[in-house]
Design an enzyme around this catalytic site. Structure first.
Site, PDB file in Angstrom:
ATOM      1  N   ASP A  11       0.863  -1.089   0.056  1.00 53.37           N
ATOM      2  CA  ASP A  11      -0.027   0.056   0.124  1.00 53.37           C
ATOM      3  C   ASP A  11       0.924   1.344   0.054  1.00 53.37           C
ATOM      4  O   ASP A  11       1.438   1.558   1.159  1.00 53.37           O
ATOM      5  CB  ASP A  11      -0.753   0.028   1.283  1.00 53.37           C
ATOM      6  CG  ASP A  11      -1.835   1.012   1.393  1.00 53.37           C
ATOM      7  OD1 ASP A  11      -2.372   1.549   0.102  1.00 53.37           O
ATOM      8  OD2 ASP A  11      -2.111   1.712   2.450  1.00 53.37           O
ATOM      9  N   GLU A  72      -1.175  -1.087  -4.877  1.00 53.71           N
ATOM     10  CA  GLU A  72      -2.337  -0.416  -5.140  1.00 53.71           C
ATOM     11  C   GLU A  72      -1.980   0.629  -6.165  1.00 53.71           C
ATOM     12  O   GLU A  72      -1.208   1.414  -6.301  1.00 53.71           O
ATOM     13  CB  GLU A  72      -2.775   0.422  -4.042  1.00 53.71           C
ATOM     14  CG  GLU A  72      -4.124   1.199  -4.436  1.00 53.71           C
ATOM     15  CD  GLU A  72      -4.742   1.719  -2.935  1.00 53.71           C
ATOM     16  OE1 GLU A  72      -4.790   1.156  -1.896  1.00 53.71           O
ATOM     17  OE2 GLU A  72      -5.020   3.129  -3.021  1.00 53.71           O
ATOM     18  N   ASP A 145      -2.575   0.958   7.115  1.00 56.75           N
ATOM     19  CA  ASP A 145      -1.945   0.936   5.698  1.00 56.75           C
ATOM     20  C   ASP A 145      -1.302  -0.603   5.976  1.00 56.75           C
ATOM     21  O   ASP A 145      -1.314  -1.202   4.516  1.00 56.75           O
ATOM     22  CB  ASP A 145      -0.614   1.808   5.815  1.00 56.75           C
ATOM     23  CG  ASP A 145      -1.058   3.168   6.063  1.00 56.75           C
ATOM     24  OD1 ASP A 145      -0.982   4.013   5.333  1.00 56.75           O
ATOM     25  OD2 ASP A 145      -1.079   3.332   7.505  1.00 56.75           O
TER      26      ASP A 145
END
Lengths: 189, 189
Positions: A11, A72, A145
């Site tokens: 992430d 991501e 996260d």
């Protein structure tokens, strides 16, 4: 899990970059290998922040040797002040995958939500709850996260049908339906 | 130019990433050391494109050993389809600077235009013409990405007052005024 697929989820972020490694067995059972957050101080110049992020991700790649990296996908439409730093951190993660000879894939936040919770507009808490359940964790992964990195890794494993290169299994269910069914099954164990 | 400041300018991009190296003497005279474009094929997966860009920039860093790296600052407001790839490439350039122990600085397109042509809304052709004039090139640097990289390097050298760390010289002129006056002086030689 000799034949498990090992996935590193990233992430991306400059201040906190979530990293999560999971093993996913051919029967889709998933287990936690590593989860953490790589940080860089906002006081550092940007090039040294990116270097700190790169060092953290590289350490995880070296130690856990994933078969594939899932990152991501960052959108410019995201108007957060930090979006450029997030894009730069995602570029670093993708570069390091290539430099380790590992394929990389990007997934959008809605794809992750759909894969993990069964629908694309699930809220963060719902996704985190499913991640904890599927990985049989006693508590929700913290910070967010870290949970998001694990969700990305799970999303990739499920969407790809458990292969590093991403060929999906033939089935009459959509990936979200499959993910949902499997997660439910796992959660009931 | 024994005491020249050597600057690597990077105009980040995935398909074409401009790289330009110049030496700038204490009297602000500038000379071309290297100019080129690092390319990656749009057919490659993103992680391998970023690796190709990284290899190209790394080769320039290794061969020309700049004292400082200047990178164009990328804005999310820029709605081009390619803005995320541009941001990722800029992150790679900044990371490589840090990994080579070289300080990096970002400059906005208007800062570059103001430094090179004297005002912030100069058009591309005007900037290229000034770059060619200041570096005493017989032709405009091609492609535009290469010219932009040289403009970034010049911008950095002039704005920073000729130091790698960026401390400006004390003067009553604004950086743009100084740059303009100096460029004009050079062009008349």
């Amino acid at each position: 899990m000799a034949s498990a697929l090992r996935v590193l989820g990233v992430d991306p972020g400059l201040t906190r970059c979530g990293v999560g490694v999971i093993d996913v067995a051919p029967n889709r059972a998933a287990s936690l290998v590593h989860v953490g957050v790589v940080r860089s101080s906002p006081d550092l110049p940007i090039e040294r922040r990116l270097k700190a992020i790169a060092e953290g991700i590289r350490a995880v790649l070296d130690e856990h040797r994933p078969h594939v990296v899932a990152v991501e996908r960052v959108f410019a439409q995201n108007n957060r002040h930090s979006v450029m730093g997030t894009a730069q951190a995602s570029g670093i993660a993708l570069l390091l995958a290539a430099e380790h000879g590992v394929p990389a894939h990007t997934h959008t936040p809605s794809e992750v939500k759909a894969a993990i919770s069964g629908y694309g507009s699930a809220d963060k808490r719902q996704v985190q709850t499913m991640v904890a359940r599927v990985l049989r964790l006693d508590a929700l992964p913290q910070p967010a996260d870290a949970a998001d990195a694990l969700a990305l890794a799970l999303c990739h494993a499920w969407r790809s049908g458990g292969t590093a290169t991403g060929g999906g299994a033939v089935t009459s269910l959509t990936p979200a339906q499959r993910a949902w069914a499997d997660a439910e099954k796992l959660a009931r164990r």
